[in-house]
Design a protein around this motif. Structure first.
Motif, PDB file in Angstrom:
ATOM      1  N   ALA A  61     -30.243   8.898  67.301  1.00 36.19           N
ATOM      2  CA  ALA A  61     -30.549   9.468  68.615  1.00 36.19           C
ATOM      3  C   ALA A  61     -29.710   8.810  69.703  1.00 36.19           C
ATOM      4  O   ALA A  61     -29.203   9.481  70.607  1.00 36.19           O
ATOM      5  CB  ALA A  61     -32.033   9.301  68.916  1.00 36.19           C
TER       6      ALA A  61
ATOM      7  N   ILE B 286     -43.412  13.882  76.077  1.00 34.55           N
ATOM      8  CA  ILE B 286     -43.496  14.760  74.914  1.00 34.55           C
ATOM      9  C   ILE B 286     -44.655  14.306  74.035  1.00 34.55           C
ATOM     10  O   ILE B 286     -44.881  13.103  73.861  1.00 34.55           O
ATOM     11  CB  ILE B 286     -42.174  14.775  74.113  1.00 34.55           C
ATOM     12  CG1 ILE B 286     -42.214  15.855  73.021  1.00 34.55           C
ATOM     13  CG2 ILE B 286     -41.855  13.411  73.522  1.00 34.55           C
ATOM     14  CD1 ILE B 286     -40.866  16.129  72.385  1.00 34.55           C
TER      15      ILE B 286
ATOM     16  N   LEU C  31     -46.008  14.676  70.240  1.00 35.17           N
ATOM     17  CA  LEU C  31     -45.603  15.043  68.889  1.00 35.17           C
ATOM     18  C   LEU C  31     -46.857  15.297  68.059  1.00 35.17           C
ATOM     19  O   LEU C  31     -47.698  14.413  67.917  1.00 35.17           O
ATOM     20  CB  LEU C  31     -44.775  13.922  68.258  1.00 35.17           C
ATOM     21  CG  LEU C  31     -43.598  13.400  69.096  1.00 35.17           C
ATOM     22  CD1 LEU C  31     -42.925  12.229  68.392  1.00 35.17           C
ATOM     23  CD2 LEU C  31     -42.598  14.514  69.385  1.00 35.17           C
TER      24      LEU C  31
ATOM     25  N   HIS D 122     -38.636  15.360  61.708  1.00 40.08           N
ATOM     26  CA  HIS D 122     -38.263  16.269  62.798  1.00 40.08           C
ATOM     27  C   HIS D 122     -38.905  15.831  64.112  1.00 40.08           C
ATOM     28  O   HIS D 122     -38.258  15.843  65.166  1.00 40.08           O
ATOM     29  CB  HIS D 122     -38.696  17.695  62.440  1.00 40.08           C
ATOM     30  CG  HIS D 122     -38.330  18.711  63.473  1.00 40.08           C
ATOM     31  ND1 HIS D 122     -37.044  19.182  63.648  1.00 40.08           N
ATOM     32  CD2 HIS D 122     -39.090  19.340  64.421  1.00 40.08           C
ATOM     33  CE1 HIS D 122     -37.023  20.051  64.635  1.00 40.08           C
ATOM     34  NE2 HIS D 122     -38.249  20.164  65.127  1.00 40.08           N
ATOM     35  N   LEU D 123     -40.156  15.433  64.055  1.00 37.00           N
ATOM     36  CA  LEU D 123     -40.858  14.994  65.264  1.00 37.00           C
ATOM     37  C   LEU D 123     -40.227  13.732  65.844  1.00 37.00           C
ATOM     38  O   LEU D 123     -39.991  13.634  67.054  1.00 37.00           O
ATOM     39  CB  LEU D 123     -42.328  14.746  64.945  1.00 37.00           C
ATOM     40  CG  LEU D 123     -43.169  15.974  64.598  1.00 37.00           C
ATOM     41  CD1 LEU D 123     -44.546  15.549  64.101  1.00 37.00           C
ATOM     42  CD2 LEU D 123     -43.303  16.910  65.790  1.00 37.00           C
TER      43      LEU D 123
ATOM     44  N   GLN E  90     -37.235  12.581  65.420  1.00 38.81           N
ATOM     45  CA  GLN E  90     -35.905  12.867  65.957  1.00 38.81           C
ATOM     46  C   GLN E  90     -35.992  13.398  67.383  1.00 38.81           C
ATOM     47  O   GLN E  90     -35.089  13.169  68.193  1.00 38.81           O
ATOM     48  CB  GLN E  90     -35.189  13.882  65.058  1.00 38.81           C
ATOM     49  CG  GLN E  90     -34.657  13.280  63.765  1.00 38.81           C
ATOM     50  CD  GLN E  90     -34.089  14.329  62.827  1.00 38.81           C
ATOM     51  OE1 GLN E  90     -34.478  15.499  62.870  1.00 38.81           O
ATOM     52  NE2 GLN E  90     -33.178  13.920  61.966  1.00 38.81           N
ATOM     53  N   ALA E  91     -37.072  14.097  67.702  1.00 38.58           N
ATOM     54  CA  ALA E  91     -37.269  14.580  69.074  1.00 38.58           C
ATOM     55  C   ALA E  91     -37.843  13.496  69.973  1.00 38.58           C
ATOM     56  O   ALA E  91     -37.609  13.500  71.188  1.00 38.58           O
ATOM     57  CB  ALA E  91     -38.197  15.795  69.064  1.00 38.58           C
TER      58      ALA E  91
ATOM     59  N   ARG F 265     -44.021  18.395  77.573  1.00 35.42           N
ATOM     60  CA  ARG F 265     -43.610  19.129  76.378  1.00 35.42           C
ATOM     61  C   ARG F 265     -44.504  18.763  75.203  1.00 35.42           C
ATOM     62  O   ARG F 265     -44.943  17.623  75.074  1.00 35.42           O
ATOM     63  CB  ARG F 265     -42.152  18.817  76.026  1.00 35.42           C
ATOM     64  CG  ARG F 265     -41.143  19.393  77.001  1.00 35.42           C
ATOM     65  CD  ARG F 265     -39.732  19.103  76.534  1.00 35.42           C
ATOM     66  NE  ARG F 265     -39.427  17.675  76.597  1.00 35.42           N
ATOM     67  CZ  ARG F 265     -38.595  17.046  75.765  1.00 35.42           C
ATOM     68  NH1 ARG F 265     -38.028  17.700  74.771  1.00 35.42           N
ATOM     69  NH2 ARG F 265     -38.349  15.758  75.917  1.00 35.42           N
TER      70      ARG F 265
ATOM     71  N   LEU G 122     -44.502  19.317  70.919  1.00 37.48           N
ATOM     72  CA  LEU G 122     -43.788  19.770  69.725  1.00 37.48           C
ATOM     73  C   LEU G 122     -44.742  19.675  68.543  1.00 37.48           C
ATOM     74  O   LEU G 122     -45.202  18.589  68.192  1.00 37.48           O
ATOM     75  CB  LEU G 122     -42.545  18.913  69.480  1.00 37.48           C
ATOM     76  CG  LEU G 122     -41.757  19.202  68.191  1.00 37.48           C
ATOM     77  CD1 LEU G 122     -41.270  20.650  68.160  1.00 37.48           C
ATOM     78  CD2 LEU G 122     -40.581  18.239  68.059  1.00 37.48           C
TER      79      LEU G 122
ATOM     80  N   THR H  94     -43.531  23.992  71.817  1.00 33.40           N
ATOM     81  CA  THR H  94     -42.635  24.402  70.736  1.00 33.40           C
ATOM     82  C   THR H  94     -43.361  24.234  69.412  1.00 33.40           C
ATOM     83  O   THR H  94     -43.936  23.172  69.147  1.00 33.40           O
ATOM     84  CB  THR H  94     -41.348  23.561  70.724  1.00 33.40           C
ATOM     85  OG1 THR H  94     -40.666  23.714  71.973  1.00 33.40           O
ATOM     86  CG2 THR H  94     -40.421  24.006  69.597  1.00 33.40           C
TER      87      THR H  94
END
Length: 278
Positions: free
Chosen positions: A28, A94, A96, A120-121, A123-124, A197, A199, A224
């Motif tokens: 990242a 965010i 997650l 995936h989480l 990485q965000a 946000r 996710l 998302t």
């Protein structure tokens, strides 16, 4: 060394470890260092005009401006109406949401669907943490979801990675397949501020039954839903397969699922729906 819970195979791709999630930090950081801000040379990022508290500029009034932002001093000094333009306040937050329920604990490729969801989480989450933003987590594996309150920086993010690994171990040791996603998602209202946000990483049909809470979250947050797809759903094996169990056997042919209706439904709820390929 972290002890492996009884019944949990200590195999990469099956067991999720905090070490592999923490290793995504460097990836990242590298993306943040090398990502161009714009195609135009010399441009720098700027805060947008909005309804925050910090002054952006004082300028002449134009039709459509909010008269409540009129600046009396500038108006008196120039003899023309002037308003105060403010910077927009944006929360870099965010949440997650990891779906570790039983349908996520399988996979035909190199890793379980649940392991890929966690990757995936994270990485965000790492870019937000490195920017000094707030990262929270909600892990749904049983009737009592685990949660991590929002915080920023390396330390809290490392703790979040460790919590994801622990909850995944617990899910593998005692899978829960009758837990609705909606019950856990209700906690997202408290963990994610308005404007933040969210996710969610789940399976192609893992979100079904939670439509009302997803729609409520999407109204005041950027929601998302990441559908973690398995290799068998992208390219099912050809030919007829034999299936046996419980003294019975039969043959079947696997077909790729039609995800278009589900994606359209999620978007109608106000969510951003994405497919995460193997």
């Amino acid at each position: 060394m972290v002890a492996v819970p009884a019944g949990v195979p200590d195999v990469p791709g099956i067991r999720l470890t905090a070490t592999e999630l923490m290793s995504l930090r460097d990836e990242a950081a590298a993306r943040m260092r090398h990502r161009p801000l714009t195609r135009r040379a010399g441009a720098v990022p700027a805060r947008l005009a909005g309804a925050g508290m910090d002054l952006r500029e004082i300028r002449a009034y134009v039709a459509g401006d909010d008269p409540r932002r009129m600046d009396p001093a500038a108006t008196a000094r120039t003899g023309q109406p002037h308003i105060r333009s403010l910077h927009e306040d944006r929360d870099d937050t965010i949440l997650l949401v990891a779906d570790f329920r039983a349908p996520m604990l399988w996979g035909t490729g190199a890793a379980l669907r649940s392991v890929r969801a966690a990757r995936h989480l994270v990485q965000a989450g790492w870019p937000v943490a490195l920017r000094g933003g707030s990262v929270a987590a909600l892990m749904i594996a049983g009737p009592r979801p685990a949660e991590i309150a929002g915080s920023g920086g390396d330390g809290p993010m490392i703790s979040l990675c460790a919590a994801l690994a622990r909850q995944h171990d617990a899910a593998l040791a005692a899978p829960a397949d009758d837990v609705p996603l909606a019950g856990g998602m209700a906690r997202a209202m408290r963990l994610s501020p308005e404007g933040g946000r969210i996710l969610v990483a789940t399976g192609p049909d893992g979100w079904q039954g939670a439509e009302s809470v997803l729609a409520a979250l999407a109204r005041r947050r950027v929601l998302t839903v990441a559908l973690i797809l398995d290799e068998s759903e992208i390219q099912p094996p050809r030919g007829v397969l034999g299936i046996s169990g419980g003294g019975h056997s039969r043959t079947a042919r696997l077909l790729a699922p039609d995800l278009a209706p589900g994606l359209a439904r999620l978007r109608a709820l106000g969510a951003i729906a994405i497919e995460v390929m193997p």
